[in-house]
Design an enzyme around this catalytic site. Structure first.
Site, PDB file in Angstrom:
ATOM      1  N   ARG A   1       0.805  -1.213   0.000  1.00  0.00           N
ATOM      2  CA  ARG A   1       0.000   0.000   0.000  1.00  0.00           C
ATOM      3  C   ARG A   1       0.842   1.270   0.000  1.00  0.00           C
ATOM      4  NH1 ARG A   1      -4.716  -2.098   4.203  1.00  0.00           N
ATOM      5  NH2 ARG A   1      -5.785  -3.403   2.670  1.00  0.00           N
TER       6      ARG A   1
ATOM      7  N   GLU B   1      -6.663  -1.099  17.172  1.00  0.00           N
ATOM      8  CA  GLU B   1      -5.953  -0.018  16.487  1.00  0.00           C
ATOM      9  C   GLU B   1      -5.554   1.099  17.442  1.00  0.00           C
ATOM     10  OE1 GLU B   1      -6.538   2.779  12.475  1.00  0.00           O
ATOM     11  OE2 GLU B   1      -8.105   1.364  13.063  1.00  0.00           O
TER      12      GLU B   1
END
Length: 567
Positions: free
Chosen positions: A289, A377
């Site tokens: 990415r 996260e």
């Protein structure tokens, strides 16, 4: 919502996405009295329910595999900054969590008697499980939510926005929150607290995250005395949907299309271009990415972008039968949006998607604050400078389960110690929220939009010293404008107050990202400095952030230091 404005439990879990729900379930299984709170409806907010794609785990369904191979790929993607102990936990225990979700009825796709697994970018083999088409995250969230409903002993309260953690005698003993519908201040007492509030993608103008992902957990932990690490590493999903208009579908939905069927990234001249930037795909479509983001951004800067400022993604080499075989009714949903992939390409561009940094924790999910744990996260360290595709839900499950178990154990020890003066919800934290007074209105909604523009323009995927300095100054101006006390004067739901509270947290987190990006004078993973290209071996260290004397303090920290965090 109970009429009571003071609630207590053994374990308080803040955030009810995948990590928070799993943490609550595990803490209950370990015998703790659990309170699970979220600013949205329980299990309906956060990123897990929005994740439509795949989950990485070495299940060995498609080919022989082992968690150590998964770990090798995770460490490689992290560009030398992964905390090995945390990355190992994700890869090793991820296998157990996927199996447990299977027992709970999530419905992982199967080929005969094996898990179906696909080959995602950055992996050395087909390793990512999924449910069906683009339904993986919703299926995971629904499965965990169903388990919660079947566990009525876990108290669940939505529409509570936590504003501050509370410390007494150096231990985190609860939190203060705003009940959004009534405007009431609510105190939440607990022997252990887990922050599982997700990431910070709302800081950016274009993002794929929930509206709740404004970095609340980072700000809560930092103000409570915890440490943050790797805050400069914001992952941009390279092929977020840009045009034509797409309604009711996830803007990051194109990844599985690309790696399952092959999708060609093309510039304005309809040329494949990633090889110009050192990453030829050769028909495999496995570019990571960060590198894809770099290649697309550079093509746009060179004047070779698509009409709306991105790149073309083309599936025109495929017929409709091939598309339907792979994605079934999704093709009909695209058709209702006027998109026929066999005839025309679509436009894609980088979009803020995930955050690698977060609260510093050790292998037991303990922060440096006694009684405070992190999960999902909200924590940093496991992903280093760049997260491997498919690891997000894996780490939410693994770290959520582990945090729940460890917090329950801690809470049990505190309960047996019988503290002489438990916190009862009084003190300055409650006064600050409950005794707000009317003052001149500030358009915080407009200031949030300004903050998002600042971060997108100057603290995006590619950064310079001038741009970061400009962002630093403009964020300071917004901070001065909002003052240090919340507005008041409205009974019940108060949108102005909520915007102010959101902006307060977002500003602190945005400053952390910016300050860390200024200090790291190299390009590594998701942090790319145009004025400092390339890796610098002397920067194979974390940047750790604390609040000292009311100001942000940044220090370099060796890899492996997190293992000794709570020693």
């Amino acid at each position: 919502m109970s009429a009571s404005r003071h609630l207590s439990a053994d374990v308080l879990v803040i955030g009810a996405g995948g990590a928070g729900m799993y943490a609550a379930l595990e803490a209950h299984r370990q015998g703790a009295k659990v309170l699970l709170v979220d600013r949205s409806l329980i299990g309906r907010g956060g990123s897990t329910v929005m994740a439509q794609m795949t989950v990485a785990a070495a299940m060995g369904g498609a080919c022989p595999d082992h968690w150590q191979h998964h770990l090798t790929d995770t460490l490689a993607a992290g560009r030398g900054l992964c905390e090995p102990v945390l990355a190992k936990i994700v890869c090793e225990q991820g296998v157990e969590c996927i199996a447990q979700l299977d027992e709970w009825g999530v419905g992982w796709a199967r080929f005969e008697d094996r898990y179906s697994q696909v080959h995602a970018p950055g992996h050395d083999r087909a390793r990512c499980v999924y449910v069906d088409f683009l339904n993986t995250g919703p299926a995971v969230a629904r499965t965990l939510r169903t388990r919660l409903v079947r566990t009525p002993e876990i108290r669940r309260i939505g529409e509570l926005a936590v504003t501050d953690l509370v410390l007494r005698d150096g231990r985190c003993c609860g939190a203060m929150a705003l009940h959004l519908p009534s405007g009431a201040a609510v105190s939440l007492q607990a022997n252990a607290v887990i922050v599982a509030t997700g990431g910070l993608t709302r800081l950016y103008r274009r993002n794929s995250g929930s509206a709740n992902s404004g970095g609340d957990g980072y700000a809560l932990a930092l103000r409570a005395g915890a440490e943050l690490v790797d805050m400069e590493f914001v992952q941009f999903f390279p092929i977020g949907h840009l045009a034509p208009r797409l309604i009711g579908m996830d803007p990051i939905m194109w990844d599985p299309f690309r790696y399952k069927l092959g999708g060609r990234l093309l510039n304005a001249h309809m040329e494949e271009f990633t090889e110009r930037y050192g990453t030829p795909e050769n028909g495999q479509y496995r570019i990571t990415r960060d590198l894809a983001t770099y290649a697309i951004t550079k093509e746009v800067a060179a004047g070779r972008g698509s009409p709306h400022g991105g790149a073309w993604l083309s599936f025109q080499h495929l017929d409709e039968a091939s598309l339907r075989q792979a994605f079934g009714p999704v093709i009909d949903r695209l058709a209702r949006n006027g998109i026929d992939l066999t005839r025309t390409p679509i436009e894609v561009a980088p979009i803020a998607h995930y955050h690698m940094g977060g609260i510093a924790v050790d292998e037991r999910m303990r922060t440096g604050v006694n009684g405070l744990f992190g999960a999902g996260e909200a924590i940093g360290g496991s992903n280093g400078a760049n997260r491997l595709s498919g690891n997000a839900i894996t780490e939410a499950l693994v770290f959520g389960r582990l945090a729940g178990a460890q917090a329950a154990s801690f809470a049990k020890a505190i309960r047996h110690a019988a503290p002489a003066q438990p916190w009862q919800g009084d003190g300055p934290e409650r006064d600050w929220l409950a005794n707000r007074r009317h003052r001149p209105s500030i358009n915080c909604a407009a200031l949030i939009e300004q903050l998002q523009a600042i971060m997108a323009d100057d603290v995006g995927p590619f950064r310079t010293a001038d741009g970061l300095a400009r962002a630093q100054l403009r964020l300071s101006e917004i901070l001065a404008a909002i003052g240090d006390s919340p507005p008041g004067g409205i009974d019940g739901y108060d949108a102005e107050l909520l915007d102010w509270l959101d902006l307060r947290q977002m500003l602190l987190v945005a400053r952390c990202v910016t300050e860390a990006a200024i200090l790291r004078t190299e390009s590594r993973g998701a942090h790319q400095r145009e004025d400092h290209p390339g890796l610098d071996d002397t920067w194979q260290e974390h940047l750790a952030i604390r609040i000292c004397g009311g100001k942000l303090s940044l220090n370099r920290q060796a890899i492996g230091a997190l293992e000794r965090l709570s020693a």
